[in-house]
Scaffold this active site. Structure first.
Site, PDB file in Angstrom:
ATOM      1  N   ASN A 164      -3.949   4.709 -14.649  1.00 50.22           N
ATOM      2  CA  ASN A 164      -3.472   5.842 -13.863  1.00 50.22           C
ATOM      3  C   ASN A 164      -2.469   6.659 -14.646  1.00 50.22           C
ATOM      4  O   ASN A 164      -1.680   6.140 -15.427  1.00 50.22           O
ATOM      5  CB  ASN A 164      -2.882   5.379 -12.524  1.00 50.22           C
ATOM      6  CG  ASN A 164      -1.402   5.071 -12.596  1.00 50.22           C
ATOM      7  OD1 ASN A 164      -0.561   5.969 -12.549  1.00 50.22           O
ATOM      8  ND2 ASN A 164      -1.070   3.787 -12.732  1.00 50.22           N
ATOM      9  N   LYS A 183       6.998   3.992  -3.032  1.00 47.30           N
ATOM     10  CA  LYS A 183       6.682   4.715  -4.273  1.00 47.30           C
ATOM     11  C   LYS A 183       8.011   5.116  -4.906  1.00 47.30           C
ATOM     12  O   LYS A 183       8.990   5.378  -4.204  1.00 47.30           O
ATOM     13  CB  LYS A 183       5.872   5.962  -3.904  1.00 47.30           C
ATOM     14  CG  LYS A 183       5.651   6.956  -5.044  1.00 47.30           C
ATOM     15  CD  LYS A 183       4.423   6.629  -5.832  1.00 47.30           C
ATOM     16  CE  LYS A 183       4.293   7.541  -7.060  1.00 47.30           C
ATOM     17  NZ  LYS A 183       3.452   6.937  -8.103  1.00 47.30           N
ATOM     18  N   GLY A 196       1.827  10.100 -12.539  1.00 50.14           N
ATOM     19  CA  GLY A 196       3.148  10.711 -12.637  1.00 50.14           C
ATOM     20  C   GLY A 196       3.927  10.292 -11.408  1.00 50.14           C
ATOM     21  O   GLY A 196       3.510   9.391 -10.673  1.00 50.14           O
ATOM     22  N   LYS A 238      13.084  -3.074 -12.558  1.00 46.75           N
ATOM     23  CA  LYS A 238      11.672  -3.275 -12.911  1.00 46.75           C
ATOM     24  C   LYS A 238      11.424  -2.968 -14.382  1.00 46.75           C
ATOM     25  O   LYS A 238      11.692  -1.869 -14.858  1.00 46.75           O
ATOM     26  CB  LYS A 238      10.787  -2.399 -12.032  1.00 46.75           C
ATOM     27  CG  LYS A 238       9.299  -2.653 -12.246  1.00 46.75           C
ATOM     28  CD  LYS A 238       8.483  -2.026 -11.153  1.00 46.75           C
ATOM     29  CE  LYS A 238       7.004  -2.189 -11.403  1.00 46.75           C
ATOM     30  NZ  LYS A 238       6.220  -1.497 -10.370  1.00 46.75           N
ATOM     31  N   GLY A 268       1.513  -7.773 -11.514  1.00 45.64           N
ATOM     32  CA  GLY A 268       0.524  -7.400 -12.522  1.00 45.64           C
ATOM     33  C   GLY A 268      -0.770  -8.158 -12.301  1.00 45.64           C
ATOM     34  O   GLY A 268      -0.872  -9.326 -12.658  1.00 45.64           O
ATOM     35  N   ASN A 319       5.726  -3.557 -14.908  1.00 46.25           N
ATOM     36  CA  ASN A 319       5.030  -2.308 -14.613  1.00 46.25           C
ATOM     37  C   ASN A 319       3.671  -2.277 -15.321  1.00 46.25           C
ATOM     38  O   ASN A 319       3.219  -3.282 -15.870  1.00 46.25           O
ATOM     39  CB  ASN A 319       5.909  -1.129 -15.060  1.00 46.25           C
ATOM     40  CG  ASN A 319       5.761   0.065 -14.147  1.00 46.25           C
ATOM     41  OD1 ASN A 319       4.662   0.546 -13.926  1.00 46.25           O
ATOM     42  ND2 ASN A 319       6.870   0.553 -13.616  1.00 46.25           N
ATOM     43  N   THR A 320       3.046  -1.092 -15.346  1.00 47.92           N
ATOM     44  CA  THR A 320       1.727  -0.953 -15.983  1.00 47.92           C
ATOM     45  C   THR A 320       1.838  -0.927 -17.507  1.00 47.92           C
ATOM     46  O   THR A 320       2.887  -0.614 -18.063  1.00 47.92           O
ATOM     47  CB  THR A 320       1.055   0.357 -15.537  1.00 47.92           C
ATOM     48  OG1 THR A 320       1.989   1.421 -15.701  1.00 47.92           O
ATOM     49  CG2 THR A 320       0.625   0.291 -14.093  1.00 47.92           C
ATOM     50  N   CYS A 378       8.795   3.203 -16.079  1.00 49.80           N
ATOM     51  CA  CYS A 378       7.602   4.017 -15.895  1.00 49.80           C
ATOM     52  C   CYS A 378       7.209   4.666 -17.220  1.00 49.80           C
ATOM     53  O   CYS A 378       7.966   5.447 -17.792  1.00 49.80           O
ATOM     54  CB  CYS A 378       7.844   5.078 -14.842  1.00 49.80           C
ATOM     55  SG  CYS A 378       6.329   5.920 -14.418  1.00 49.80           S
TER      56      CYS A 378
END
Ligand SMILES: Cc1cc2nc3c(=O)[nH]c(=O)nc-3n(C[C@H](O)[C@H](O)[C@H](O)COP(=O)(O)OP(=O)(O)OC[C@H]3O[C@@H](n4cnc5c(N)ncnc54)[C@H](O)[C@@H]3O)c2cc1C
Ligand SMILES: Cc1cc2nc3c(=O)[nH]c(=O)nc-3n(C[C@H](O)[C@H](O)[C@H](O)COP(=O)(O)O)c2cc1C
Ligand code: FES
Lengths: 291, 312
Positions: free
Chosen positions: B67, B43, B70, B162, B240, B189-190, B127
């Site tokens: 999500n 993480k 955080g 990333k 992904g 990432n998301t 992020c």
């Protein structure tokens, strides 16, 4: 060791959500491919699911839970798994049972399962209830499906020679769950309902105080109602009684990885966030908070 | 026997499959042994202590997950003392994901991770939850260049960077990371997204917006990997929506050297093992001796990208 020797069982096409590993001896948690034995409604709100399973699943204890891969249906495609507490585990019959309320996409999917269907269940997960051998009598109070979580605890207590008093709360008499399981172990039972006005705070408090004063409450246990939790927490503090509560929070992984299932707790060191799936779902009543 | 090894710069992985940051922890060791994975990824850690976001922190939407976790972090010293020893029980290389709100703090965090048994750093410059206005370093090539340059000076470890799918200029961002010394890029990432409960009129996430992941985003991540692999020479790690070996194969064909499996692990905890095993079976069936031969093997010669649809 080659990668191929430790591979999980291949799943058939179209059955992806039910991909399960055979129980690997050394691991305490398994994604068990269970088989549905019984799945039926027991009243207007709740269904009873009996599964045949093997391996670590059969070592689940009261208060622990599984993460269920609810099936897709024509109407619903639940993506995440859904957490459910164990209602009963019978290692000899290789059975794991759940009691669930049909609430949304996931549980609607569960309700469509037929005998012979398979269901992947990840578990046992979380920390269950603990019983102190010095206790002679405990009081359990639950509401709705919370009683499903408390029934196996009451049985474990009875087996350990601990007397059980149970307050079973529900909207209506017809929705009181598991009364017969509490009866069978010789628990003293008080049924309180909204229907006849007995489930109100003051009445339940009177019951609890009576048990405490009679010396029949070495510990309190609760699940399924914020109000019951607050009441028992207050009384436990007043009479200096130990207490445990099983809490819920929305989950994704169930294994402590995603941090979505946190709740706030009050500790001697100040407020703290804990993950319900790994630090719970059973917590010290004195530290538990409502939303 | 298929050779599953892949090389990410100076690191050789025994297979191309690893977890995606934030969807994995030592807790999964209760289900299977990490020895069969190509790498482990933590993480994201931050130097400072963080509490994370309000609940609800996840919501499902179609075949995907939103999500707004955080980055709850107990800090780097805590990680080194308490979490690292757990990962040392496995021989699989450990990649530590890090983030920080400024380039300087970022470099400081990375410096603290100069300890034995960390195989690589994954700089999460993408992020979307915590950067101001949802803007991350990886939104622009210039801010990417600045932070990667700092990080390169701060560590001798292999540096993976990333990226975020939220940028409109993925190629330029990828090139900026490569130019300033990244050893690999992780794509991606998301995707910033939201969900609303029509019954209650409320956002379904406590953080209103969140990152979207899972099978629903796979075609987007695949496109990003393809675009990046076209313009950089360093390895691209695809991420992904990967849930099966077939997904992994598609990412490798698009140019990925390795893949990360994220949300799929929540739905099927053994998903990564399945990908490893089924990837070997796939190569066997196709008569492919080395899995690394799949990287960039897409048959797109003589084909044109639709100029009207294509992003830079
Ligand atoms: C440890 C634990 C044990 C549980 N044991 C039982 C049980 O024995 N019997 C039972 O009927 N229910 C139990 N629940 C609640 C059960 O998980 C939810 O009712 C169920 O997830 C609802 O899913 P759905 O798709 O049908 O409903 P939806 O409302 O469509 O669910 C949407 C989302 O919200 C989540 N969610 C909704 N309600 C709850 C809730 N109360 N707690 C946690 N997440 C929720 C779902 O998991 C899903 O991600 C338990 C919850 C936890 C955390
Ligand atoms: C619950 C959750 C937490 C995440 N936390 C992080 C994180 O801390 N750092 C990071 O770089 N990515 C994080 N991600 C993003 C994943 O690593 C991954 O890039 C993304 O989910 C896409 O992959 P997937 O579709 O396979 O999940 C998180 C994703 C999820 C779902
Ligand atoms: S459900 Fe993922 S951490 Fe608890």
């Amino acid at each position: 060791m080659s990668i191929l020797t430790s591979l999980p069982v291949q799943t058939e096409a179209g059955e992806q959500a039910v991909g399960a590993v055979p129980s690997l001896g050394a691991f305490e948690v398994a994604d068990t491919r269970s088989v549905v034995v019984v799945n039926r409604a027991i009243n207007d709100d709740y269904c009873h699911l009996v599964l045949e399973a093997d391996g670590p699943a059969l070592s689940a204890r009261a208060g622990q839970f599984f993460n269920l891969a609810c099936p897709n249906t024509a109407a619903d495609m639940p993506y995440l798994r859904r957490p459910m507490s164990v209602y009963r585990v019978s290692p000899a019959q290789r059975r794991v049972e759940f009691l669930y309320k049909v609430a949304g996409a996931g549980t609607r999917g569960l309700a469509t399962l037929q005998p012979g269907d398979t269901l992947a269940i990840l578990g046992p997960l979380g920390n269950g209830f603990t019983l102190d051998p010095r206790w002679k009598n405990i009081v359990v109070a639950g509401r709705g499906v919370g009683l499903a979580t408390l029934a196996p605890l009451a049985e474990a207590a009875a087996e350990a020679g601990i007397g059980v008093t149970a307050i079973l709360s529900a909207r209506a008499k017809s929705l009181v769950m598991s009364a017969e399981r509490f009866e069978r172990i010789g628990a003293r039972i008080a049924v309180v309902t909204d229907e006849d006005g007995t489930s109100d705070f003051a009445n339940v408090e009177r019951h609890l105080v009576t048990y405490v004063e009679a010396g029949q409450a070495d510990a309190f246990f609760t699940c399924g109602s914020n109000r019951l939790m607050l009441l028992m927490k207050r009384l436990a503090a007043r009479f200096n009684i130990a207490g445990q509560v099983a809490l819920e929070q929305q989950m994704a992984c169930g294994l402590g990885m995603c941090f979505c299932c946190v709740r706030n707790f009050e500790t001697t060191g100040g407020p703290e966030q804990r993950r319900v799936c790994v630090e719970g779902p059973v917590f010290d009543l004195a530290e538990a908070l409502t939303w | 026997m298929v050779d599953l090894q892949v090389r990410i710069g100076s690191l050789t992985l025994k297979n191309p499959v690893m977890p995606a940051s934030g969807t994995f922890s030592e807790g999964l060791a209760r289900v299977f042994s990490f020895d069969d994975l190509g790498a482990l990824v933590t993480k994201t850690l931050t130097a400072e202590l963080r509490g994370g976001n309000p609940t609800p922190r996840v919501a499902e939407s179609g075949q995907g997950l939103l999500n707004s976790i955080g980055i709850p972090s107990k800090g780097i010293p805590y990680f080194i003392e308490h979490t690292l020893p757990e990962y040392r029980k496995s021989s699989t290389p450990l990649v530590v994901s890090v983030s920080a709100p400024t380039a300087e703090l970022f470099a400081g965090a990375v410096r603290q991770l100069d300890v034995p048994d960390i195989a690589a750093i994954e700089a999460n410059i993408s992020c979307p939850n915590i950067e101001e206005d949802g803007k991350a370093f990886a939104m622009r090539a210039s801010s990417t260049a600045a932070v990667v340059a700092e990080l390169r000076r701060a560590t001798a470890l292999p540096l993976w960077v990333k990226l975020t799918p939220n940028t409109g200029d993925i190629g330029a961002v990828a090139r900026a990371a490569e130019d300033r010394g990244a050893d690999a890029i992780v794509v991606a990432n998301t995707i910033l997204a939201m969900a609303i409960d029509a019954e209650t009129f409320k956002p379904r996430l406590g953080g209103i917006m969140g990152g979207f992941s899972g099978p629903a985003i796979k075609p987007i991540a695949l496109r990003l990997v393809y675009q990046c692999a076209k313009v950089v020479g360093i390895p691209v790690i695809g991420c992904g929506g990967i849930a099966t070996a077939e997904d992994a194969v598609e990412f490798m064909l698009a140019g990925a050297t390795a893949v990360q499996v994220g949300t799929a692990t929540f739905v099927r905890p053994t998903a990564m093992l399945d990908v490893v095993g089924d990837l070997a079976a796939f190569c066997d069936r196709k008569g492919i001796a080395k899995v690394s031969a799949l990287t960039g093997a897409l048959e797109d010669r003589g084909m044109q990208v639709d100029a009207l649809e294509a992003l830079p």
